[in-house]
Scaffold this motif. Structure first.
Motif, PDB file in Angstrom:
ATOM      1  N   LYS A  49       0.858  -1.184   0.000  1.00 25.27           N
ATOM      2  CA  LYS A  49       0.000   0.000   0.000  1.00 25.27           C
ATOM      3  C   LYS A  49       0.893   1.231   0.000  1.00 25.27           C
ATOM      4  O   LYS A  49       1.905   1.295   0.698  1.00 25.27           O
ATOM      5  CB  LYS A  49      -0.876   0.026   1.244  1.00 25.27           C
ATOM      6  CG  LYS A  49      -1.885  -1.093   1.296  1.00 25.27           C
ATOM      7  CD  LYS A  49      -2.718  -1.003   2.565  1.00 25.27           C
ATOM      8  CE  LYS A  49      -3.700  -2.139   2.647  1.00 25.27           C
ATOM      9  NZ  LYS A  49      -4.468  -2.091   3.901  1.00 25.27           N
ATOM     10  N   THR A  50       0.520   2.190  -0.774  1.00 23.53           N
ATOM     11  CA  THR A  50       1.249   3.457  -0.805  1.00 23.53           C
ATOM     12  C   THR A  50       0.269   4.576  -0.510  1.00 23.53           C
ATOM     13  O   THR A  50      -0.891   4.534  -0.923  1.00 23.53           O
ATOM     14  CB  THR A  50       1.896   3.692  -2.185  1.00 23.53           C
ATOM     15  OG1 THR A  50       0.880   3.624  -3.190  1.00 23.53           O
ATOM     16  CG2 THR A  50       2.962   2.647  -2.482  1.00 23.53           C
ATOM     17  N   SER A  53      -0.442   7.822   4.860  1.00 22.29           N
ATOM     18  CA  SER A  53      -0.362   7.167   6.167  1.00 22.29           C
ATOM     19  C   SER A  53       0.774   6.138   6.201  1.00 22.29           C
ATOM     20  O   SER A  53       1.474   6.017   7.208  1.00 22.29           O
ATOM     21  CB  SER A  53      -1.690   6.505   6.507  1.00 22.29           C
ATOM     22  OG  SER A  53      -1.984   5.495   5.566  1.00 22.29           O
ATOM     23  N   GLU A  54       0.995   5.408   5.091  1.00 21.53           N
ATOM     24  CA  GLU A  54       2.085   4.438   5.046  1.00 21.53           C
ATOM     25  C   GLU A  54       3.445   5.134   5.081  1.00 21.53           C
ATOM     26  O   GLU A  54       4.388   4.651   5.708  1.00 21.53           O
ATOM     27  CB  GLU A  54       1.974   3.556   3.802  1.00 21.53           C
ATOM     28  CG  GLU A  54       0.901   2.502   3.874  1.00 21.53           C
ATOM     29  CD  GLU A  54      -0.482   3.048   3.591  1.00 21.53           C
ATOM     30  OE1 GLU A  54      -0.597   4.181   3.088  1.00 21.53           O
ATOM     31  OE2 GLU A  54      -1.459   2.342   3.900  1.00 21.53           O
ATOM     32  N   ASP A  55       3.551   6.281   4.399  1.00 20.70           N
ATOM     33  CA  ASP A  55       4.801   7.055   4.438  1.00 20.70           C
ATOM     34  C   ASP A  55       5.077   7.568   5.850  1.00 20.70           C
ATOM     35  O   ASP A  55       6.230   7.590   6.300  1.00 20.70           O
ATOM     36  CB  ASP A  55       4.729   8.239   3.463  1.00 20.70           C
ATOM     37  CG  ASP A  55       4.716   7.770   2.020  1.00 20.70           C
ATOM     38  OD1 ASP A  55       5.149   6.621   1.757  1.00 20.70           O
ATOM     39  OD2 ASP A  55       4.283   8.559   1.152  1.00 20.70           O
TER      40      ASP A  55
END
Length: 117
Positions: A49-50, A53-55
């Protein structure tokens, strides 16, 4: 006398049908190669997932890792010392200088000897 069991008769018998073969069946071939390291996957992995929030979670993880490394309790693995190579590198330049000066004196005396004759 000690029992009438005899010598040639087995006390226990092995039931081959318990293993999955019946009498007269051909046994499987011998496997002469090792099994594969990783089995074939039927399903492809799900893409990562990109997003924002993932970053953010990745940045928090990296910051935590850096903070843990800066703590006084963090023990670093010592680098392997190669004493033999260091010894060679230490005296390598000295050896090269000695060899160069030896050959310059050798050739200089050789050329002087030729010119004088």
């Amino acid at each position: 006398m000690a029992g009438n069991k005899g010598r040639g008769r087995a006390a226990y018998t092995f039931n081959i049908e318990a293993v999955g073969f019946s009498r007269g069946d051909k046994l499987p071939d011998v496997v002469l190669k090792p099994p594969p390291l990783f089995p074939d996957t039927d399903y492809k992995p799900v893409p990562l997932k990109t997003g924002e929030s993932e970053d953010y979670v990745l940045a928090l993880k990296q910051e935590l890792r850096e903070t843990m490394k800066r703590m006084p309790y963090f023990i670093e693995t010592p680098e392997e010392k190669q004493d033999i190579e260091r010894y060679i590198l230490l005296f390598c330049s000295i050896i090269i200088i000695i060899v160069i000066t030896f050959f310059t004196f050798l050739f200089a005396s050789f050329f002087l000897f030729i010119f004088l004759i």
